[in-house]
Design a protein around this motif. Structure first.
Motif, PDB file in Angstrom:
ATOM      1  N   SER A  41      -1.915  57.835  14.516  1.00  0.00           N
ATOM      2  CA  SER A  41      -1.236  56.593  14.891  1.00  0.00           C
ATOM      3  C   SER A  41      -2.236  55.544  15.371  1.00  0.00           C
ATOM      4  O   SER A  41      -2.107  54.358  15.047  1.00  0.00           O
ATOM      5  CB  SER A  41      -0.184  56.873  15.965  1.00  0.00           C
ATOM      6  OG  SER A  41       0.768  57.807  15.489  1.00  0.00           O
ATOM      7  N   ARG A  55       3.111  54.103  17.919  1.00  0.00           N
ATOM      8  CA  ARG A  55       2.971  54.607  19.287  1.00  0.00           C
ATOM      9  C   ARG A  55       1.945  55.735  19.353  1.00  0.00           C
ATOM     10  O   ARG A  55       1.888  56.599  18.492  1.00  0.00           O
ATOM     11  CB  ARG A  55       4.319  55.054  19.829  1.00  0.00           C
ATOM     12  CG  ARG A  55       5.196  53.876  20.212  1.00  0.00           C
ATOM     13  CD  ARG A  55       6.509  54.337  20.786  1.00  0.00           C
ATOM     14  NE  ARG A  55       6.311  55.177  21.961  1.00  0.00           N
ATOM     15  CZ  ARG A  55       7.116  56.180  22.275  1.00  0.00           C
ATOM     16  NH1 ARG A  55       8.124  56.488  21.500  1.00  0.00           N
ATOM     17  NH2 ARG A  55       6.890  56.896  23.359  1.00  0.00           N
ATOM     18  N   THR A  63       4.702  61.689  17.457  1.00  0.00           N
ATOM     19  CA  THR A  63       5.356  61.188  16.252  1.00  0.00           C
ATOM     20  C   THR A  63       6.203  62.306  15.657  1.00  0.00           C
ATOM     21  O   THR A  63       5.673  63.324  15.231  1.00  0.00           O
ATOM     22  CB  THR A  63       4.306  60.680  15.247  1.00  0.00           C
ATOM     23  OG1 THR A  63       3.413  59.802  15.923  1.00  0.00           O
ATOM     24  CG2 THR A  63       4.957  59.953  14.086  1.00  0.00           C
ATOM     25  N   ASP A  79       3.210  56.998   8.512  1.00  0.00           N
ATOM     26  CA  ASP A  79       2.660  57.782   9.627  1.00  0.00           C
ATOM     27  C   ASP A  79       3.547  59.015   9.769  1.00  0.00           C
ATOM     28  O   ASP A  79       4.740  58.905  10.013  1.00  0.00           O
ATOM     29  CB  ASP A  79       2.705  56.920  10.894  1.00  0.00           C
ATOM     30  CG  ASP A  79       2.048  57.587  12.095  1.00  0.00           C
ATOM     31  OD1 ASP A  79       1.262  58.538  11.901  1.00  0.00           O
ATOM     32  OD2 ASP A  79       2.319  57.157  13.231  1.00  0.00           O
TER      33      ASP A  79
HETATM   34 MG    MG Z   1       1.256  59.864  15.950  1.00  0.00          MG
END
Ligand code: MG
Ligand code: GTP
Length: 204
Positions: A41, A55, A63, A79
């Motif tokens: 990320s 984030r 995530t 992502d």
């Molecule tokens: Mg992540």
């Protein structure tokens, strides 16, 4: 490797979108996978020059879904939730596996998979297991990106690069072994090469 204004603009104009919004999209997609906490990320934020896009957390497993970021009208970066941390529930692990296998195995617009590997550790057992799983569900090509290169000395980095390349050659037929990249999201090292590489992978 200098990027043109247009190329930089493409990356800056990223916008978070939901899967249904791009369900039938023909925009090329690039997936970012890797062990949890490897810096996926953060890399995405540096890549798009926008600190708050994805984030980031020092706690692994932040995530948990697929996050799609459209870069201009050129391509989409995805992502993905990381692997390698202990799932609290077996059901969560199954759901994760299904999500990943489904996306990597069947997504038509997916052009390239970037596998992030921590430059301090090289390929760990969890990475090898993941790559084996990926090889049996997807015929897509993947590339390895060594992350957090600011944390290793140049000789150690060179050594890890060679070891990783050899391991990929030996065991993973879908690996693009001549295109192992090295980046640091903290210093920005290697980031322009990665941007170029992604645009190239998408046929821009
Ligand atoms: Mg992540
Ligand atoms: P999951 O979402 O859990 O899969 O993790 P992730 O791969 O998205 O990792 P994330 O970007 O959240 O970063 C994890 C930690 O590594 C954070 O504390 C970051 O600040 C740190 N980090 C990320 N990139 C770098 C880097 O290039 N250098 C250094 N030194 N630390 C980094």
């Amino acid at each position: 490797l200098k990027m043109s204004k247009d190329e930089i603009q493409t990356l800056r104009e990223r916008k978070r979108v939901k899967l249904h919004e791009i369900k039938d999209s023909t925009l090329p997609e690039i997936a970012i996978v890797g062990r949890s906490n490897v810096g996926k990320s953060t890399m995405l934020n540096t890549l798009t020059e926008s600190p708050n896009t994805a984030r980031v957390s020092s706690k692994p497993g932040l995530t948990r879904q697929l996050n799609f970021y459209r870069c201009g009208d050129k391509f989409v970066v995805v992502d993905m939730p990381g692997y390698g941390f202990a799932f609290a529930k077996e059901a969560d692990k199954e759901a994760w596996k299904e999500l990943i296998e489904d996306y990597l195995g069947t997504r038509k617009s997916l052009k390239r998979i970037y596998v992030m590997i921590d430059a301090r550790h090289g390929l760990k057992v969890a990475d090898k297991e993941f790559l084996t799983m990926m090889g049996s569900t997807s015929s897509k090509k993947f590339q390895v990106v060594l992350t957090k290169c600011d944390l290793v000395s140049p000789p150690d980095l060179a050594r890890t690069y060679m070891v990783v390349q050899e391991e990929l050659k030996k065991s993973f037929k879908n690996a693009m072994t001549d295109r192992v990249l090295m980046v640091s999201s903290y210093t920005g090292a290697g980031m322009n090469t990665l941007r170029k590489d992604m645009l190239f992978a998408c046929g821009q």
